[in-house]
Design a protein around this motif. Structure first.
Motif, PDB file in Angstrom:
ATOM      1  N   TRP A 140      -7.665  -8.690  -1.141  1.00 20.09           N
ATOM      2  CA  TRP A 140      -7.061  -8.701  -2.479  1.00 20.09           C
ATOM      3  C   TRP A 140      -6.542  -7.310  -2.838  1.00 20.09           C
ATOM      4  O   TRP A 140      -5.949  -7.123  -3.902  1.00 20.09           O
ATOM      5  CB  TRP A 140      -8.077  -9.142  -3.533  1.00 20.09           C
ATOM      6  N   ASN A 150      -8.502  -4.597  -3.291  1.00 19.10           N
ATOM      7  CA  ASN A 150      -9.437  -3.852  -4.119  1.00 19.10           C
ATOM      8  C   ASN A 150     -10.740  -3.630  -3.367  1.00 19.10           C
ATOM      9  O   ASN A 150     -10.863  -3.942  -2.195  1.00 19.10           O
ATOM     10  CB  ASN A 150      -9.677  -4.559  -5.462  1.00 19.10           C
ATOM     11  N   THR A 151     -11.738  -3.081  -4.051  1.00 15.10           N
ATOM     12  CA  THR A 151     -13.033  -2.797  -3.414  1.00 15.10           C
ATOM     13  C   THR A 151     -14.174  -3.545  -4.088  1.00 15.10           C
ATOM     14  O   THR A 151     -15.325  -3.169  -3.946  1.00 15.10           O
ATOM     15  CB  THR A 151     -13.331  -1.287  -3.441  1.00 15.10           C
ATOM     16  N   THR A 152     -13.845  -4.613  -4.796  1.00 18.27           N
ATOM     17  CA  THR A 152     -14.879  -5.351  -5.530  1.00 18.27           C
ATOM     18  C   THR A 152     -14.874  -6.855  -5.227  1.00 18.27           C
ATOM     19  O   THR A 152     -15.900  -7.513  -5.392  1.00 18.27           O
ATOM     20  CB  THR A 152     -14.702  -5.177  -7.047  1.00 18.27           C
ATOM     21  N   GLN A 153     -13.761  -7.382  -4.816  1.00 14.68           N
ATOM     22  CA  GLN A 153     -13.612  -8.836  -4.597  1.00 14.68           C
ATOM     23  C   GLN A 153     -13.364  -9.088  -3.121  1.00 14.68           C
ATOM     24  O   GLN A 153     -12.262  -8.921  -2.618  1.00 14.68           O
ATOM     25  CB  GLN A 153     -12.435  -9.367  -5.445  1.00 14.68           C
ATOM     26  N   GLN A 205      -3.125   5.960  -0.335  1.00 18.28           N
ATOM     27  CA  GLN A 205      -4.311   5.133  -0.117  1.00 18.28           C
ATOM     28  C   GLN A 205      -4.859   5.268   1.297  1.00 18.28           C
ATOM     29  O   GLN A 205      -5.873   4.647   1.628  1.00 18.28           O
ATOM     30  CB  GLN A 205      -3.988   3.667  -0.397  1.00 18.28           C
ATOM     31  N   SER A 219       0.831  -1.208   0.000  1.00 18.82           N
ATOM     32  CA  SER A 219       0.000   0.000   0.000  1.00 18.82           C
ATOM     33  C   SER A 219       0.864   1.256   0.000  1.00 18.82           C
ATOM     34  O   SER A 219       2.013   1.252   0.460  1.00 18.82           O
ATOM     35  CB  SER A 219      -0.934   0.001   1.215  1.00 18.82           C
ATOM     36  N   LEU A 264     -10.374  -1.738   2.039  1.00 18.38           N
ATOM     37  CA  LEU A 264     -10.006  -2.657   0.979  1.00 18.38           C
ATOM     38  C   LEU A 264     -10.283  -4.103   1.377  1.00 18.38           C
ATOM     39  O   LEU A 264     -10.345  -4.445   2.553  1.00 18.38           O
ATOM     40  CB  LEU A 264      -8.513  -2.516   0.649  1.00 18.38           C
ATOM     41  N   GLN A 312      -8.570   4.278   3.067  1.00 20.98           N
ATOM     42  CA  GLN A 312      -9.390   3.399   2.237  1.00 20.98           C
ATOM     43  C   GLN A 312      -9.816   2.140   2.994  1.00 20.98           C
ATOM     44  O   GLN A 312      -9.183   1.713   3.958  1.00 20.98           O
ATOM     45  CB  GLN A 312      -8.636   2.999   0.963  1.00 20.98           C
TER      46      GLN A 312
END
Length: 269
Positions: free
Chosen positions: A262, A264-267, A254, A250, A259, A257
């Motif tokens: 992984w 990210n912010t989707t998985q 950042q 990181s 997280l 954030q």
């Protein structure tokens, strides 16, 4: 080598953190409510470079005392990792409408969750801030949860664990507020979700009623619908490995954030 304080290190992910980070040669200050039990485990497992300090995450005075004790061992710390949390067994499987006739239960569990998962991180950061300022890396990591993410909750329709999810989302914003306030000092504040981990809390279904177990099963089915490649809860070793990889890679840009493990912010699994 860096010096790390792990708040909430007595079992599960927290204990794995001290095992992994101590094995890397770091100096680890591990905190727990029951010092004797954790010291016994550390000794039995021959974990090097580790000191155990007493802490109650919900007590500002306890955390300040722990910071004072830590200052007698080291001159500064590089990384404060906040893992301690409160997860209600009695309400873990309950959806919002299940509290319709149980308002007192909801308020009781919300208070306990907020004390540990929102106030606790704030107390811990403030207590250890002088030592963090004296360190080199100035990292603070809060172990959050994917159930605190709004898009993920909607996509997977995870309706249970209301007090826990709410408080973890609150903990995330506490980290973001610290990031905003201390932006000019070079700190990196991150909230990181550890994924679904095969800890005793998650895997011991005997603590849940049949109805709660059914709702938990629905949750897992919906998770698998979004993540068809998911094979189920991972080990503490794998979770900690991924979290530390995110931390180490990181950037200060950042800071603040939330997280996944992984990065990210989707998985989230």
């Amino acid at each position: 080598m860096p010096t790390i304080v792990v708040v909430g290190a007595s079992r599960g992910i927290g204990y794995q953190f001290i095992q992994t980070m101590a094995a890397e040669g770091n100096t680890v200050i591990a905190t727990a409510r029951n010092v004797a039990d954790l010291e016994g485990k550390v000794k039995a497992d021959k974990i090097p470079n580790t000191h155990v300090v007493q802490v109650d995450l919900t007590s500002s005075n306890s955390l300040k005392a722990a910071a004072t004790a830590t200052s007698s061992l080291v001159n500064g710390i590089d990384h404060l990792l906040i893992n301690g949390a409160y997860l209600s067994v009695s309400t873990g499987g309950m959806n919002p409408t299940d509290f319709t006739n149980k308002p007192e239960l909801f308020l009781e569990e919300l208070k306990k969750s907020d004390e540990a998962n929102i106030a606790g991180p704030l107390f811990a950061i403030n207590a250890f801030l002088p030592l963090l300022r004296a360190g080199k890396e100035k990292r603070v990591t809060y172990i959050s949860s994917g159930v605190a993410d709004v898009p993920e909750t909607l996509e997977t329709r995870i309706a249970n664990s209301v007090p826990y999810s709410t408080s973890k989302a609150g903990g995330n914003i506490v980290l973001t507020k610290f990031a905003a306030e201390l932006q000019d000092e070079g700190f990196t504040f991150l909230s990181i979700a550890p994924g679904a981990v095969a800890t005793e809390t998650l895997m011991d279904t005997s603590k849940f009623t049949e109805e709660e177990q059914a709702k938990m099963q629905v949750m897992f089915v919906r998770m698998m619908q979004k993540y068809p490649e998911w094979k189920g809860p991972i080990s503490t070793e794998e979770s900690v490995k991924r979290i530390l990889n995110v931390v180490k890679n990181s950037k200060v840009q950042q800071s603040g954030q939330f997280l996944s493990y992984w990065g990210n912010t989707t998985q989230w699994l």
